[in-house]
Scaffold this motif. Structure first.
Motif, PDB file in Angstrom:
ATOM      1  N   ASP A  96       0.901  -1.735  -0.140  1.00  0.00           N
ATOM      2  CA  ASP A  96      -0.471  -0.560  -0.596  1.00  0.00           C
ATOM      3  C   ASP A  96       0.647   1.159   0.073  1.00  0.00           C
ATOM      4  O   ASP A  96       1.675   1.056   1.332  1.00  0.00           O
ATOM      5  N   PRO A  97       0.799   2.053  -1.271  1.00  0.00           N
ATOM      6  CA  PRO A  97       1.183   3.314  -0.974  1.00  0.00           C
ATOM      7  C   PRO A  97       1.767   4.176   0.443  1.00  0.00           C
ATOM      8  O   PRO A  97       2.198   4.712   0.392  1.00  0.00           O
ATOM      9  N   ALA A  98       0.394   4.064   0.423  1.00  0.00           N
ATOM     10  CA  ALA A  98       0.099   5.405   1.806  1.00  0.00           C
ATOM     11  C   ALA A  98       0.628   4.472   3.148  1.00  0.00           C
ATOM     12  O   ALA A  98       0.859   4.721   3.895  1.00  0.00           O
ATOM     13  N   GLY A  99       0.156   3.052   3.443  1.00  0.00           N
ATOM     14  CA  GLY A  99       0.372   2.891   4.691  1.00  0.00           C
ATOM     15  C   GLY A  99       1.457   1.466   4.578  1.00  0.00           C
ATOM     16  O   GLY A  99       1.588   0.814   5.927  1.00  0.00           O
ATOM     17  N   GLY A 100       2.235   0.879   3.478  1.00  0.00           N
ATOM     18  CA  GLY A 100       3.152  -0.199   3.374  1.00  0.00           C
ATOM     19  C   GLY A 100       2.051  -1.111   3.752  1.00  0.00           C
ATOM     20  O   GLY A 100       1.104  -1.341   3.783  1.00  0.00           O
ATOM     21  N   ILE A 101       3.261  -2.167   4.023  1.00  0.00           N
ATOM     22  CA  ILE A 101       2.939  -3.542   4.549  1.00  0.00           C
ATOM     23  C   ILE A 101       2.585  -3.792   6.191  1.00  0.00           C
ATOM     24  O   ILE A 101       3.474  -2.263   6.521  1.00  0.00           O
ATOM     25  N   THR A 102       2.036  -5.331   6.581  1.00  0.00           N
ATOM     26  CA  THR A 102       2.579  -4.868   7.718  1.00  0.00           C
ATOM     27  C   THR A 102       3.588  -5.641   8.944  1.00  0.00           C
ATOM     28  O   THR A 102       4.115  -6.374   8.077  1.00  0.00           O
ATOM     29  N   ASP A 103       3.518  -5.483   9.965  1.00  0.00           N
ATOM     30  CA  ASP A 103       4.462  -6.377  10.674  1.00  0.00           C
ATOM     31  C   ASP A 103       4.983  -7.581  10.080  1.00  0.00           C
ATOM     32  O   ASP A 103       6.372  -8.121   9.971  1.00  0.00           O
ATOM     33  N   THR A 104       3.506  -8.587  10.110  1.00  0.00           N
ATOM     34  CA  THR A 104       3.642  -9.736   9.903  1.00  0.00           C
ATOM     35  C   THR A 104       4.123 -10.096   8.430  1.00  0.00           C
ATOM     36  O   THR A 104       5.144 -10.887   8.536  1.00  0.00           O
ATOM     37  N   GLU A 105       3.497  -9.525   8.126  1.00  0.00           N
ATOM     38  CA  GLU A 105       3.889  -9.429   6.188  1.00  0.00           C
ATOM     39  C   GLU A 105       5.454  -9.795   6.355  1.00  0.00           C
ATOM     40  O   GLU A 105       6.118 -10.268   5.520  1.00  0.00           O
ATOM     41  N   ALA A 106       6.155  -8.140   6.713  1.00  0.00           N
ATOM     42  CA  ALA A 106       7.229  -8.250   6.946  1.00  0.00           C
ATOM     43  C   ALA A 106       8.510  -9.099   7.589  1.00  0.00           C
ATOM     44  O   ALA A 106       9.592  -9.874   7.118  1.00  0.00           O
ATOM     45  N   THR A 107       7.920  -9.176   8.090  1.00  0.00           N
ATOM     46  CA  THR A 107       8.602 -10.903   8.892  1.00  0.00           C
ATOM     47  C   THR A 107       8.891 -11.713   8.485  1.00  0.00           C
ATOM     48  O   THR A 107       9.562 -12.517   7.656  1.00  0.00           O
ATOM     49  N   ARG A 108       7.536 -12.219   7.159  1.00  0.00           N
ATOM     50  CA  ARG A 108       7.398 -12.762   6.743  1.00  0.00           C
ATOM     51  C   ARG A 108       8.381 -12.458   5.378  1.00  0.00           C
ATOM     52  O   ARG A 108       8.958 -14.050   5.303  1.00  0.00           O
ATOM     53  N   ARG A 109       8.883 -12.073   4.633  1.00  0.00           N
ATOM     54  CA  ARG A 109       8.966 -11.948   3.431  1.00  0.00           C
ATOM     55  C   ARG A 109      10.380 -11.812   4.335  1.00  0.00           C
ATOM     56  O   ARG A 109      11.919 -12.085   3.374  1.00  0.00           O
ATOM     57  N   LEU A 110      11.182 -11.407   5.405  1.00  0.00           N
ATOM     58  CA  LEU A 110      12.963 -10.974   5.709  1.00  0.00           C
ATOM     59  C   LEU A 110      13.264 -12.813   5.618  1.00  0.00           C
ATOM     60  O   LEU A 110      14.162 -12.855   5.766  1.00  0.00           O
ATOM     61  N   ALA A 111      12.207 -13.773   6.585  1.00  0.00           N
ATOM     62  CA  ALA A 111      12.721 -14.563   6.409  1.00  0.00           C
ATOM     63  C   ALA A 111      12.790 -15.407   4.828  1.00  0.00           C
ATOM     64  O   ALA A 111      14.103 -16.244   5.040  1.00  0.00           O
ATOM     65  N   GLU A 112      12.186 -15.209   4.526  1.00  0.00           N
ATOM     66  CA  GLU A 112      12.438 -15.561   2.426  1.00  0.00           C
ATOM     67  C   GLU A 112      13.670 -15.221   1.840  1.00  0.00           C
ATOM     68  O   GLU A 112      14.185 -15.844   0.902  1.00  0.00           O
ATOM     69  N   VAL A 113      13.380 -13.444   2.204  1.00  0.00           N
ATOM     70  CA  VAL A 113      14.725 -12.661   1.260  1.00  0.00           C
ATOM     71  C   VAL A 113      15.869 -12.413   1.958  1.00  0.00           C
ATOM     72  O   VAL A 113      16.379 -12.504   1.382  1.00  0.00           O
TER      73      VAL A 113
END
Length: 913
Positions: free
Chosen positions: A33-50
């Motif tokens: 979301d350009p205004a609100g970004g991603i959620t902390d939960t999603e950020a944690t999941r992506r961090l584990a993957e990338v």
């Protein structure tokens, strides 16, 4: 905000060209979301993957393996062989000294390799430690390592960009990208997509990891982190580049291998011949062959080479060239092509006003950089700006309509703020108009800051008499639209639009960036300055041509390199027009086209090799392009030096045969990847270093030409004795005395030889040229035979005259040493005679080394303890005279050979190489 569906938000394996997508498309692809970004939960999941947003540590050899590999060097093998032979002969002190030399050399290499790996660490240090991110609709500061693709990041002036971003919103954002792209000015950013083939420096909708925000604000979505960023790609290139052996080390390696094989074959043949032909016992022959090997191995070569290079390092340091890796000293002397970055290397990375166009008159502005030194000239004639009202008013407008600051610190001038505005301040200072005095007499009451959509800046002032003035500067086409008048020599007159457009075209064709200055004798309609006040009624004062000009000393240095047969090529990330203009001033690529990085990218390696040899100016070059160009030149058989200051130069610096970084303005990544660092950022220091490198190579050749006949003469003496069943004229211990004590001590003086006249008028030595040319082989054989004839002839003469074996050997040893002393004088000049005041006394170190060897030989001959160790005996005055006379045979023969060689056509050609 809800989490995006799992499995649909991962960055695609092959990312799309982000700079071609709109902000809406980028948000859709990354599920953010350009205004609100991603959620902390999603950020944690992506961090584990990338993975975290940091550069992966390089694969490095362990300390033990690094240390062991330091011994894998032909020079160290030579020393080790000498140590083994010395140990076999029971000379434990000699063996110990040689082993210490091996350990010292290995230790130096171990330390230098560790320093080389710091280049990658320096790139890691460019990553921002923190980032302002929008998650769950809230803004917060987090560790930059936790950023993931899809995160929305806020940027402000002074921030270091924490990851590669596709900009979403931009408010007057300017980013300093010189370290990454070579662009000499901060880049104005926008959120507009650009073409897919746009070079890195023209992707205005992107902000790249490690670059610096110098003005404005923006938000952007993370599209790449860690190793996937442009900075990460450079880091990966650095890790993949193998350090190439220098030309000298390759020559020494080939020479050492060939010499080792020759010595082994000669020893084996002599061993077999002595047993089969002369009937010697194998044990006795073994010791004779050991003496032969000891006489033939050049024990002093590694030490003398190290000393010669170290002296070159000291001399270069006095000329502001700091050598980080010892062999680079000589490599600079063998370069055939110098590839140079433009910004900060050939130029000062300090924008300078070079031209001011007023109505009916064009002023050339002297001086370069931020130092306020320089004259204003018209047709080559100096003028006083105070006598030119339009010029004086234009300079005042440039100083007052300005937000930059000048300061003088540690003897250097610096500009804080926009470099273009800084150039206007410097131009004013050259006319005696300082920012402080101008501001006090014409105080600023209001201003309109520069905005890209309006393309101008304006300020409101009152002069010393209280009259109101509005001053403006900006893009020429925008300022022209605001003007109806022009200020010329006798006042204000109607604007000649065609004249100004013609002068703008002419100035831009010279590679200058254009700026227009205008004024209006009026106050704002309201109390505050507004855009309504900027519509019309202005008087055009001047067009200003600004460029980051070439250093004056760089122009002379490029000319010196050309005269030395060295091609100079400019590889820059700047625009092609600017590169061509600077190249023309430097005499680089004159009359030839400039090649862009986009064109380089379309070529295969074979085509690039051809073009790289023909074209001398390369613009809009990315780090990959620079690396490919250096590699292409090397594949074409060139010895390449690369100079640069940015992290974008680091891969090419490391790949080049000798990388040269700027010490003052260079990034740590560039300095750590380089072999040489210029303390004053002056390209002219490279030309001086090339001269020093050539002198070092000359001195190494002189030492080898001195050393090999010494070893050759001793070897011939031993071989003759074995094959003709003679008493051994030199014992193994006496051979080691000659080689390690006298020969090396004498040869060391040649490391201090001054440079030969005309050194920089020679062509670079051919790539792949052997250390010993056919002529050098002849010289070695001739002097070896002369030395053998003198020493062996004297030895046999004395035996025939009834002299004892010990005395005859002592005389033979002194004859060899005397021959070395005389031949040391011969060796000062390879082709020219030394029978002159300069030849005999021009190098005081030669005389000092001879003087030091005399008491050593006296001690060897007359001290009882030395007589016990080496089997020497006392000599009479007549016997000393005979030994010295045998040594003179080499001196006279060498000078006679030089005379003959100089008179032959082939000799004259060799003497000029």
């Amino acid at each position: 905000m809800t989490d995006p569906p799992a499995g649909h938000c991962d960055p695609v394996p092959t990312p799309p060209p982000w700079h071609t997508l709109s902000d809406v498309e980028v948000a859709r692809v990354l599920r953010t979301d350009p205004a609100g970004g991603i959620t902390d939960t999603e950020a944690t999941r992506r961090l584990a993957e990338v993975g975290p947003n940091r550069l992966a540590p390089p694969k490095r050899r362990g300390p033990l393996m690094r240390l062991l590999l330091q011994f894998h060097n032909i020079l160290l093998y030579v020393i080790l062989a000498s140590a083994v032979i010395s140990a076999i002969l029971g000379h434990w002190v000699d063996a110990g000294v040689l082993l210490v030399a091996v350990l010292v050399n290995a230790g130096i290499g171990f330390i230098q390799e560790g320093k080389a790996e710091a280049a990658i660490d320096a790139i890691r240090a460019m990553l921002s430690p923190h980032a302002t991110v929008v998650r769950d609709g809230a803004r917060r500061e987090i560790d930059a390592a936790a950023l993931v693709p899809g995160d929305v990041v806020a940027l402000a002036s002074g921030d270091r960009v924490p990851a590669d971003l596709r900009l979403l919103t931009v408010k007057e954002l300017r980013v300093e990208e010189a370290a990454l792209t070579g662009e000499s000015l901060p880049v104005e950013k926008s959120a507009t997509p650009v073409a897919a083939d746009a070079p890195l420096g023209d992707r205005f909708g992107m902000a790249y990891s490690g670059t610096l925000v110098v003005y404005g604000q923006a938000t952007g979505v993370v599209v790449a982190t860690g190793g996937a960023t442009e900075l990460g790609k450079i880091d990966g290139m650095l890790g993949d580049i193998e350090n190439l052996a220098t030309p000298l080390l390759r020559q020494i390696d080939r020479f050492g291998r060939g010499l080792a094989i020759a010595i082994l074959l000669l020893s084996a043949l002599t061993f077999v011949a002595g047993i089969a032909w002369r009937g010697h016992a194998p044990a006795a022959m073994f010791m004779m062959v050991v003496a032969l090997a000891a006489s033939a191995i050049p024990e002093g070569l590694p030490a003398i080479m190290t000393v010669t290079l170290a002296l070159g390092v000291q001399r270069m340091a006095r000329r502001n060239a700091i050598v980080r890796r010892l062999p680079a000293v000589e490599t600079l002397g063998s370069v055939t092509v110098i590839c140079s970055d433009k910004t900060g290397t050939l130029t000062r990375n300090e924008m300078t006003v070079q031209r001011m166009v007023c109505a009916g008159r064009v002023y050339d502005v002297g001086g370069v950089g931020y130092a306020p030194d320089g004259e204003f000239r018209v047709d080559g004639r100096a003028v006083d700006p105070g006598d030119a009202p339009a010029l004086a008013m234009a300079l005042r407008a440039g100083v007052l309509c300005n937000d930059a600051r000048m300061r003088h610190e540690d003897g250097l001038w610096h500009v804080e703020g926009d470099p273009t505005e800084g150039a206007l301040l410097v131009a004013g200072s050259k006319a005696g108009l300082s920012q402080q005095s101008a501001g006090e007499s014409w105080p600023r009451l209001d201003s309109i800051p520069f905005e890209s959509e309006h393309r101008f800046m304006a300020t409101y002032h009152r002069d010393a008499g209280g009259a109101p003035w509005i001053l403006a500067k900006g893009a020429p086409e925008r300022i022209l639209d605001m003007c109806a008048l022009q200020w010329d020599g006798d006042g204000e007159h109607a604007l000649d639009v065609d004249y100004w457009r013609r002068m703008a075209t002419d100035t831009a064709a010279q590679g200058l960036r254009l700026l227009a200055l205008a004024c209006k004798r009026a106050a704002p309609a309201d109390a505050r300055l507004d855009f309504a006040d900027m519509e019309s009624g202005y008087t055009l004062l001047a067009l200003v041509g600004i460029i980051d000009p070439p250093r004056e000393e760089a122009i002379r240095a490029v000319d010196e390199c050309h005269r030395a047969g060295i091609r100079v090529k400019m590889i820059t990330g700047d625009h092609a027009e600017t590169a061509r203009a600077i190249g023309a001033q430097l005499a680089i690529g004159v009359g030839k086209p400039a090649l862009t990085g986009s064109e380089v990218a379309l070529m295969d390696d074979a085509a690039l090799r051809r073009v790289a040899m023909e074209v001398d100016v390369f613009a809009r070059a990315s780090p990959e392009h620079k690396l490919r160009l250096v590699a292409a030149l090397q594949q074409a058989g060139q010895v390449v030096s690369m100079t640069g200051d940015g992290v974008n130069d680091a891969p090419a610096l490391k790949r080049a045969d000798v990388g040269v970084a700027m010490g003052l303005k260079g990034t740590e990544a560039a300095k750590e990847a380089a072999d040489v660092v210029l303390a004053d950022d002056n390209f002219a220091a490279i030309a001086r270093a090339v001269r020093e490198g050539r002198a070092v190579y000359d001195n190494l050749k002189k030492f080898i030409l001195f050393m090999l006949p010494t070893n050759g003469g001793e070897a011939l003496i031993v071989i003759a004795a074995i094959l003709f069943d003679l008493p051994l004229p030199l014992t193994p211990a006496q051979v080691l005395w000659i080689n390690m004590v006298t020969s090396s001590a004498l040869g060391l003086a040649l490391a201090f030889e001054p440079a030969e006249p005309g050194l920089m008028a020679r062509r670079p030595r051919p790539v792949g040229e052997p250390l010993l040319s056919g002529f050098f082989v002849w010289r070695v054989l001739m002097v070896s035979v002369l030395m053998m004839a003198g020493a062996l002839g004297l030895f046999l003469w004395e035996l025939a005259d009834g002299t004892s074996l010990e005395t005859a050997r002592t005389m033979a040893v002194n004859a060899v040493v005397a021959a070395e002393m005389f031949y040391l004088l011969n060796s000062r000049h390879i082709f020219h005679t030394v029978i002159s005041r300069e030849g005999l006394f021009g190098n005081p170190y030669v005389l000092a080394s001879i003087a030091a060897c005399v008491p050593l030989q006296l001690a060897y001959t007359h001290l009882p303890v030395m007589q016990t160790v080496f089997g020497s005996t006392d000599l009479s005055a007549l016997e000393w005279a005979k030994a010295i006379g045998a040594g003179l045979l080499v001196f006279c023969g060498s000078e006679l050979e030089k005379t003959v060689i100089r008179r032959l056509p082939v000799g004259r050609r060799l003497a000029t190489r």
